[in-house]
Structures are given as C-alpha cells and as structure tokens.
Enzyme design. Structure first.
Site, PDB file in Angstrom:
ATOM      1  N   PHE A  90      43.229  34.875  36.137  1.00 44.61           N
ATOM      2  CA  PHE A  90      43.343  35.296  37.621  1.00 44.61           C
ATOM      3  C   PHE A  90      44.077  34.371  38.567  1.00 44.61           C
ATOM      4  O   PHE A  90      43.908  33.288  38.587  1.00 44.61           O
ATOM      5  CB  PHE A  90      41.898  35.447  38.142  1.00 44.61           C
ATOM      6  CG  PHE A  90      41.600  36.370  39.357  1.00 44.61           C
ATOM      7  CD1 PHE A  90      41.757  37.677  39.153  1.00 44.61           C
ATOM      8  CD2 PHE A  90      42.219  36.026  40.387  1.00 44.61           C
ATOM      9  CE1 PHE A  90      42.032  38.660  40.214  1.00 44.61           C
ATOM     10  CE2 PHE A  90      42.279  36.882  41.643  1.00 44.61           C
ATOM     11  CZ  PHE A  90      42.275  38.129  41.525  1.00 44.61           C
TER      12      PHE A  90
ATOM     13  N   ASP B  75      48.607  44.458  35.927  1.00 46.31           N
ATOM     14  CA  ASP B  75      47.629  44.059  34.919  1.00 46.31           C
ATOM     15  C   ASP B  75      47.022  45.338  34.096  1.00 46.31           C
ATOM     16  O   ASP B  75      47.710  45.520  33.092  1.00 46.31           O
ATOM     17  CB  ASP B  75      46.301  43.786  35.939  1.00 46.31           C
ATOM     18  CG  ASP B  75      45.101  43.213  35.231  1.00 46.31           C
ATOM     19  OD1 ASP B  75      45.134  43.065  34.101  1.00 46.31           O
ATOM     20  OD2 ASP B  75      44.180  43.059  35.748  1.00 46.31           O
TER      21      ASP B  75
ATOM     22  N   LYS C 135      50.835  40.707  33.319  1.00 44.75           N
ATOM     23  CA  LYS C 135      49.761  40.148  32.631  1.00 44.75           C
ATOM     24  C   LYS C 135      50.277  40.678  31.102  1.00 44.75           C
ATOM     25  O   LYS C 135      49.438  41.849  30.753  1.00 44.75           O
ATOM     26  CB  LYS C 135      48.400  40.709  32.946  1.00 44.75           C
ATOM     27  CG  LYS C 135      47.781  39.602  33.878  1.00 44.75           C
ATOM     28  CD  LYS C 135      46.469  40.003  34.214  1.00 44.75           C
ATOM     29  CE  LYS C 135      46.192  38.849  35.402  1.00 44.75           C
ATOM     30  NZ  LYS C 135      44.621  39.207  36.066  1.00 44.75           N
TER      31      LYS C 135
ATOM     32  N   ASP D 274      52.995  43.308  42.922  1.00 40.75           N
ATOM     33  CA  ASP D 274      52.978  41.684  42.627  1.00 40.75           C
ATOM     34  C   ASP D 274      52.482  41.579  41.080  1.00 40.75           C
ATOM     35  O   ASP D 274      53.180  40.585  40.837  1.00 40.75           O
ATOM     36  CB  ASP D 274      51.746  41.200  43.557  1.00 40.75           C
ATOM     37  CG  ASP D 274      50.358  41.982  43.637  1.00 40.75           C
ATOM     38  OD1 ASP D 274      50.403  43.001  42.685  1.00 40.75           O
ATOM     39  OD2 ASP D 274      49.306  41.663  44.245  1.00 40.75           O
TER      40      ASP D 274
ATOM     41  N   LYS E 158      48.767  44.697  49.642  1.00 44.07           N
ATOM     42  CA  LYS E 158      49.301  43.841  50.351  1.00 44.07           C
ATOM     43  C   LYS E 158      50.194  42.774  49.519  1.00 44.07           C
ATOM     44  O   LYS E 158      50.925  42.053  49.925  1.00 44.07           O
ATOM     45  CB  LYS E 158      48.385  43.020  51.180  1.00 44.07           C
ATOM     46  CG  LYS E 158      47.601  43.987  52.262  1.00 44.07           C
ATOM     47  CD  LYS E 158      46.403  43.087  52.764  1.00 44.07           C
ATOM     48  CE  LYS E 158      45.310  44.126  53.502  1.00 44.07           C
ATOM     49  NZ  LYS E 158      44.153  43.230  53.876  1.00 44.07           N
ATOM     50  N   GLY E 159      49.730  42.614  48.224  1.00 44.32           N
ATOM     51  CA  GLY E 159      50.294  41.703  47.336  1.00 44.32           C
ATOM     52  C   GLY E 159      51.563  41.487  47.338  1.00 44.32           C
ATOM     53  O   GLY E 159      51.983  40.390  47.102  1.00 44.32           O
TER      54      GLY E 159
HETATM   55  P1  IMP Z   1      46.173  47.182  37.864  1.00 47.01           P
HETATM   56  O1  IMP Z   1      46.169  48.497  38.500  1.00 47.01           O
HETATM   57  O2  IMP Z   1      45.090  46.832  36.936  1.00 47.01           O
HETATM   58  O3  IMP Z   1      47.682  46.939  37.301  1.00 47.01           O
HETATM   59  O4  IMP Z   1      46.048  46.180  39.043  1.00 47.01           O
HETATM   60  C1  IMP Z   1      46.947  45.766  39.909  1.00 47.01           C
HETATM   61  C2  IMP Z   1      46.415  45.183  41.090  1.00 47.01           C
HETATM   62  O5  IMP Z   1      45.272  44.405  41.029  1.00 47.01           O
HETATM   63  C3  IMP Z   1      47.445  44.083  41.623  1.00 47.01           C
HETATM   64  O6  IMP Z   1      48.381  44.992  42.413  1.00 47.01           O
HETATM   65  C4  IMP Z   1      46.693  43.087  42.279  1.00 47.01           C
HETATM   66  O7  IMP Z   1      46.395  43.445  43.640  1.00 47.01           O
HETATM   67  C5  IMP Z   1      45.430  43.076  41.465  1.00 47.01           C
HETATM   68  N1  IMP Z   1      45.300  42.012  40.491  1.00 47.01           N
HETATM   69  C6  IMP Z   1      45.286  41.918  38.997  1.00 47.01           C
HETATM   70  N2  IMP Z   1      45.257  40.845  38.566  1.00 47.01           N
HETATM   71  C7  IMP Z   1      45.219  39.979  39.365  1.00 47.01           C
HETATM   72  C8  IMP Z   1      45.449  38.724  39.592  1.00 47.01           C
HETATM   73  O8  IMP Z   1      45.394  37.856  38.511  1.00 47.01           O
HETATM   74  N3  IMP Z   1      45.209  37.812  40.781  1.00 47.01           N
HETATM   75  C9  IMP Z   1      45.252  38.871  41.769  1.00 47.01           C
HETATM   76  N4  IMP Z   1      45.455  40.013  42.073  1.00 47.01           N
HETATM   77  C10 IMP Z   1      45.363  40.893  40.696  1.00 47.01           C
END
Ligand code: IMP
Length: 180
Positions: free
Chosen positions: A152, A102, A130, A99, A42-43
């Site tokens: 975060f 990470d 990030k 969004d 949803k982000g």
């Molecule tokens: P990844 O698969 O680790 O890149 O994670 C991506 C997803 O994790 C994003 O689409 C967010 O939904 C969530 N996420 C990662 N870091 C944050 C943060 O700092 N705040 C809020 N959601 C995050």
C-alpha cells in the site's frame, strides 16, 4: 521521511523525471490532435497537473470521481461514479489519468462509461501499476510511470483515509497504520 512511511519508493526527482518523459511521449504520440485528459479524482490530481504541463499547451482536461475503496486498504468491489465529466467527448481522443492501477475495477467501469459517450479512442495513463495485483478486468495501462509491488503506497496524490496526499515522494505505508 514521514513516520508512518516504511520506505520511499520513488523520490521527488525520480517522479519529475518520469512524468516529464511520459508527457513528451504523449505529446509526440498525439501530435496534431487535441486529446482530452480525464483525471480520476482525487488521487490523480498532482500527477495530472504535472503531466499536462509536461505535455504542453495543446490539451483539454476534465475530472471524474469514481470510488471503489471507502476508507479501507482493500478494494470493496463496487465502483460508483460520483462526479461525471462536463466535456462533450464524442469523437474525441481521451486519455484517462489514474493514480494507481490495482484490481483495474475502477478503470474498467470508467472505460465503459466513456465508451458510452462515444469517445473516438480511450487510452489509460497511470502513475503506478501494481503489476502483481490480480486484475479483475482486462484493462491495461497504455502509458505508465512506474511498476509497484503489492504494497500500500501513499504520497504524490495517493492517500490512506485522506492522509498523506501532500507527500512529495511515493512511499510504502507502514502495515500497522492500516491494519490496526
Ligand atoms: P482498482 O479499481 O482496484 O484498480 O483501484 C484503483 C484505486 O484504488 C486507485 O485509484 C486508488 O484510489 C486506490 N488504491 C489502490 N491501491 C492503492 C494504494 O496502494 N495506495 C493508495 N490508493 C490505492
């Protein structure tokens, strides 16, 4: 400012300026083509709605739900595609709208999934990157608005346990909120 937010990283005005200029850049890069924007719910929903308006009329959109987090502030490691796209993207230029990048696990899974559907090209557009986070997968942002540190963050669509999505700015969540 919301009590649970430690500090504001990007104000409403800064976000508007960055999204508008990114939209113009994408419109220029895709001149004469009709990309399909795929928002990762949803982000990305607020970013996506501002971005497509900044790009202009010549775009199509769809959404997917891919989850790696649950309610925790640390990635769980597995990615599930809970909702798939309806659009036929074979031979189409796709721009995935996320969004925050990470560990990149979510987008690595999404990219494989979309490549299987025979998209002509798949580019990644993220609101936040990030940069210091260890990337589990070799996925890089083709377009992004801002870099953030390993904190975060919430607001402008980003949540913690489904809260804070409606904040008009992007801020750092107080550590005690997710560590208690
Ligand atoms: P990844 O698969 O680790 O890149 O994670 C991506 C997803 O994790 C994003 O689409 C967010 O939904 C969530 N996420 C990662 N870091 C944050 C943060 O700092 N705040 C809020 N959601 C995050």
């Amino acid at each position: 400012m919301h009590n649970d937010v430690e500090r504001i990283l990007f104000s409403e005005e800064q976000i508007k300026e960055a999204v508008t200029s990114l939209g113009k850049r994408i419109a220029e890069d895709y001149k004469g083509r009709r990309p399909v924007f795929i928002g990762i719910l949803k982000g990305s929903f607020i970013f996506m709605s501002d971005l497509v308006r900044a790009v202009g009329a010549d775009s199509e959109l769809d959404f997917m739900i891919a989850k790696s987090y649950g309610n925790a502030a640390v990635s769980s490691g597995t990615v599930n595609i809970i909702k798939d796209i309806d659009a036929d993207i074979s031979g189409r230029d796709v721009i995935v709208v996320e969004d925050i990048l990470d560990t990149a696990r979510t987008l690595a899974a999404v990219k494989v999934h979309l490549a299987d559907k025979k998209a002509a090209s798949v580019k990644i557009c993220t609101l936040l990157d990030k940069v210091t986070a260890v990337k589990a997968a070799d996925v890089k942002a083709d377009y992004k608005c801002f870099d953030v540190g390993n904190e975060f963050v919430v607001g402008y669509g980003l949540d913690y346990a489904e809260k804070y999505r409606g904040l008009p700015y992007i801020g750092v969540l107080r550590r005690e909120i997710y560590e208690r």
